[in-house]
Each structure stands twice: as C-alpha cells, then as structure tokens.
Design an enzyme around this catalytic site. Structure first.
Site, short mmCIF file in Angstrom:
data_model
loop_
_atom_site.label_atom_id
_atom_site.label_comp_id
_atom_site.label_asym_id
_atom_site.label_seq_id
_atom_site.Cartn_x
_atom_site.Cartn_y
_atom_site.Cartn_z
N GLY A 117 5.76 18.42 5.75
CA GLY A 117 4.74 19.34 6.25
C GLY A 117 5.32 20.26 7.31
CG HIS A 173 10.20 48.61 31.89
ND1 HIS A 173 10.69 48.29 30.65
CD2 HIS A 173 11.27 48.93 32.67
CE1 HIS A 173 12.01 48.44 30.67
NE2 HIS A 173 12.39 48.82 31.89
#
Ligand code: FAD
Length: 472
Positions: A183, A451
């Site tokens: 899985g 930024h």
C-alpha cells in the site's frame, strides 16, 4: 446510580476530545468515555504524532549524513548512525506531553474522563462495561467517535510480529535490514521515507497503477521519480498473493503489473492497506444505528438514524468515501458540539479539506485534481512552478517538486492546488484558505508572497496559470 450529562462522547481521539472541549466551552456538561490509558486516540498515540516524530529524526539523519555539503565537521570518527532507543524515547516524550496536554484541557473545561469501554444501551444511555463500570445518561446527545483501526486484505494475515501494521511499525526497536510495504497511501509512503532514511532496503507493493493514488497524477509521478532516486523500490499494479511469516523474516509473493511474479524475502511486511471502523461491542446495530460495511451512516450534520446519537470521525460514512484525517474529525467534532448547543451550522465542504502526506518530499493538496476537474466538466487551465528555481529551496538543499494549480478558465476560479516538495504540508494552508474564500487565480497573483520563501512557488504557480510566471 446513573450519572447525567448533557453530552456523552465515546472515544477521545481528535474527533471526540475536540467535540468534548467545544461542547464544554458552550456550557454543556460533558463526559468522555475512553478505554485507553491516555487521551488523544490514534493521532496522538499511534498516528500523526509518533510518525511525524520519526520523520523528523529521519530528516535530521539526512542532514547529518550530508554534513560535508553543509560544511559541518564531525570529528575523527565520522560514522553517522541512528540510535533507535533515543529516537523512541524522544518520540514517546512528545506523545506523552501531548496526551497530558489533553488531560489538562479536560480539567480546565471540567470534562469528566470516564476510563473504560462503553456501549450504547438505548434511550440516551451509555453503559461503561469495562473499567469504571457505570451507566451514564445523556440529556442532549451521545457522540460516537470510536475511530478506526488497521485493516488487512483477504489472504494476508497480520501476526503483529513479522507481518505488521503501523501500530507495530512505530515501535520497531531496531532498523530492519529490509522492509516491504503493502500500500502506498499516506501511511505506506511515510514509513517508506522513514525506514529508507534510517537505512532499510524498502520495497513498496501498490495494487493501483500509481503511488499515492488519491493525489494528482503529476504528484504521483514526481514521488515515484524521487523514490527511485533515493533507492526505494516501488512496484505499482502489484498484487500481493501470499505472505508467510517465519521467526525472522517474511516470504512474500506478488504478481506484478506485467503479469510476472515476484518472490521477496524481507525482515518485515508492513500492511498499510487502509483502516476499518471500530464498532465491535458498541451495540450500534442493536440500538438501531444504520450501518454500512461496519461504518456508522450519518447525514451532513453527523446525525445518525437514531435521534440523540451523532457520530463523527473515522468511524462514519456519508455514503461516499470519507477522509480519515485528524483535522477532519476535529472539524466534525466542533460542528456537532455547536449544533447540539443550538448554533446555526452549515455542512463541511469536503472539497476544501487539505491533505498532507509527510513523505520525503512532502505532499500537500487541496481541492480537485486535474483529472477530477476535467471529469466535472470545468474548462481546465493548469499552472505549474518548480521549487528547483527558488532561492529558498536551493538554500534548504530541497529542490525537488512543484506547485500545480488547477483552475477554471471561464471564471478564473481556483479549483485545486497540488504540491510536492519542501514545506508543502505547510504551504497548503494558503491554498486551503484561498479555496475556502473562493479566491480567483488573479487574487492569488496579486497577493504578495514574501521573498525568499517557499511560498513564492504558490504565487508563481498562480502567475503560470495565467501564462506569466516570472522565474520559469
Ligand atoms: P481515533 O483517533 O481512532 O479515536 C478513537 C478513540 O475511541 C480511541 O482512543 C479508542 O480507544 C476509543 N474507543 C473506541 N471504542 C471505544 C469504546 N467502545 N469505548 C471507549 N473508547 C473507545 N491524520 C492526519 O490528519 N494527519 C496525519 O499526519 C495522520 N497521520 C497518521 C498516521 C498513521 C500511522 C495513522 C494510523 C493515522 C494517521 N492519521 C493522520 C489519521 C488520524 O490519526 C485519524 O484520522 C484520527 O485519529 C481519527 O480520529 P477519531 O477521533 O475519529 O478516531
């Protein structure tokens, strides 16, 4: 004697304990019956918290292994290893601190924790038949929040020694030399990342054609590429046909996507094929609750078929797949408590539930995938921006992945945001708010992203959706 409360919650997982706190905040006398020795349920004891603690250890190991790159010197014996005793002790300290924190919140909000196992006995009553035995009466509502447990697939028998579930995997005392994982949902790929970093040879066997099958296809492809680079073997379209446990190994047979057979011997097989509801012994059917495959059927406000009994979290179904996530159960718990207190509540929009998978690289997603958006008939437009060109990603040394925006061209409507890469499980919060507030792509573009941050990738992906990314 019967103890009376306004609200009785069965189960103190992230659904139950949050429902109880909100109910108490709203002036309702509340009790919670919990059979474990600690509060917090799957998330705190066996799920979100211990696994993410292990992932942080794996991340620390990754950084230290790359010490040279970081200019960190290690002294004469530069061997780097992992001390599992210390890993477990730190993880257990974190879990212990958080469960005690819930206990404190119960005291603060005057919530009674009844230690024991409960069953429904009809007429608004709950019997605690193990532990602090007593009968409780709910004047307003009983909330069933009994959660889920690991589930295997037919033919694969979990022996909890060699064929294990996540409940055992979080306690492994030593790093296995090899580990097969059945899985590749969130649980499977998170353990793959943990044990690969710790030094195990990891093999994933996924029945469906791609890893993390609920995610956008581009995300699955990026994870497969990264896992390959990291040395994790992943077979998709692979059906495990047999697993035989011996004293010190597991022999596994599988049929692969091309029809060939694979025989594999590993130290452990981790079965990560999903979780099933916990309703055994609850007397749910006997008191008249409508059930579906063991799950409790509820409506969009979590009312069961029996007036005065609600159900939330991993144990419920609404007829469509219900996300088994801690934050979903908590949101449902808050909504139910507010409804019981008489507040006006509106159903949760499950299209706006963020999903986070803490594999390496991380995945964060919210809203429709590209495939789902096309299937619903939207005029789909896509914008993608890679983390690789961001200054912040370069500084962190984590340049894999991207942010992908799925939008509708007609109204510039944001439909989904899918990301794989550094801090994606944090960055998805902005996308979730954007979807919740029905933000357009244009508004996301006009939102100034600081930024240098990873969040710039979200802003740039919005620009890219309008064909105007600045840095790519
Ligand atoms: P549970 O947390 O399962 O709580 C149910 C509680 O009810 C348990 O404490 C149980 O002991 C108790 N109980 C059951 N029956 C009775 C009874 N008859 N009487 C008294 N008490 C009873 N989700 C995320 O959102 N983020 C993640 O990162 C994340 N990671 C996970 C990692 C792993 C390995 C696993 C297994 C799960 C993870 N999940 C994660 C899923 C998350 O843990 C579950 O969705 C969440 O715990 C469900 O909460 P719940 O309250 O519905 O049930």
């Amino acid at each position: 004697m019967t103890n009376e409360y306004d609200v009785i919650v069965i189960g103190a997982g992230t659904g139950g304990y949050v429902a109880a706190i909100r109910a108490a905040q709203l002036g309702l006398k509340t009790a919670v019956v919990e059979k474990q020795k600690a509060l917090g349920g799957t998330c705190l004891l066996w799920g979100c918290i211990p696994t993410k603690a292990l992932l942080e250890h794996a991340h620390a190991l990754k950084i230290i292994r790359n010490a040279k790159e970081w200019g960190v010197t290690l002294g004469p014996d530069a061997r780097v290893g992992i001390d599992m005793a210390q890993v477990h002790s730190r993880k257990d300290r974190i879990v212990g601190g958080l469960t005690k924190g819930v206990e404190f919140l119960f005291k603060k909000n005057k919530i009674d924790w009844i230690k024991g196992t409960a069953r429904l006995t009809g007429g608004g009553t709950v019997e605690v038949f193990e532990g602090e035995r007593q009968t409780l009466k709910a004047r307003r509502e009983i909330i069933v929040a009994t959660g889920s447990q690991p589930r295997s697939v037919p033919g694969i028998v979990v022996d909890h020694q060699r064929i294990i579930t996540s409940d055992e995997a979080i306690h492994l005392k030593d790093v296995p030399k090899s580990l097969a994982i059945m899985g590749s949902g969130a649980v499977g790929v998170e353990f793959a990342s943990i044990f690969n970093r710790f030094g195990s040879q990891v093999t994933i066997l996924e029945l469906l054609p791609r890893l993390v099958p609920v995610e956008d296809e581009a995300v699955s492809a990026e994870l497969a590429k990264s896992f390959r680079k990291q040395g994790i073997t992943a077979h998709t379209g692979a059906r495990v046909t047999a697993a035989r446990a011996a004293a010190d190994h597991v022999a596994i047979d599988a049929v692969l996507a091309d029809g060939s057979t694979l025989s594999l011997t590993t130290d452990y097989l981790l079965v990560a094929t999903g979780r099933g509801p916990v309703t055994a012994g609850l007397n749910a059917e006997q008191v008249g609750l409508q059930m579906e495959k063991g799950y409790i059927r509820v409506d969009t406000l979590y009312r069961t078929s029996v007036p005065g009994i609600s159900a939330i979290g991993d144990v419920i179904t609404m007829g469509t797949p219900h996300p088994q996530l801690a934050h979903v159960s908590s949101a449902e718990g808050i909504l139910v408590a507010e409804r019981i207190a008489g507040h006006a509540v509106t159903p949760i929009n499950y299209d706006h539930v963020p999903g986070c998978t803490y594999c390496d690289p991380e995945i964060g997603s919210v809203g429709l995938t590209e495939h789902e958006a096309r299937a619903r008939g939207f005029d789909v437009v896509i914008g993608t921006f890679p983390f690789g060109v961001l200054g912040r990603a370069k500084m962190a040394g984590e340049t894999e992945g991207f942010v992908k925006i799925v939008a509708d061209r007609r109204y510039d409507e944001l439909l989904g945001v899918h990301m794989i890469g550094p801090r994606s499980t944090e960055l998805v919060a902005e996308a979730t708010l954007a979807l919740r507030t029905e933000t357009t792509v244009e508004e996301l573009i006009r939102t100034i992203h600081a930024h240098p941050t990873m969040a710039e990738a979200v802003g740039e992906a919005a620009h890219a959706t309008h064909g105007a990314a600045i840095h790519s």
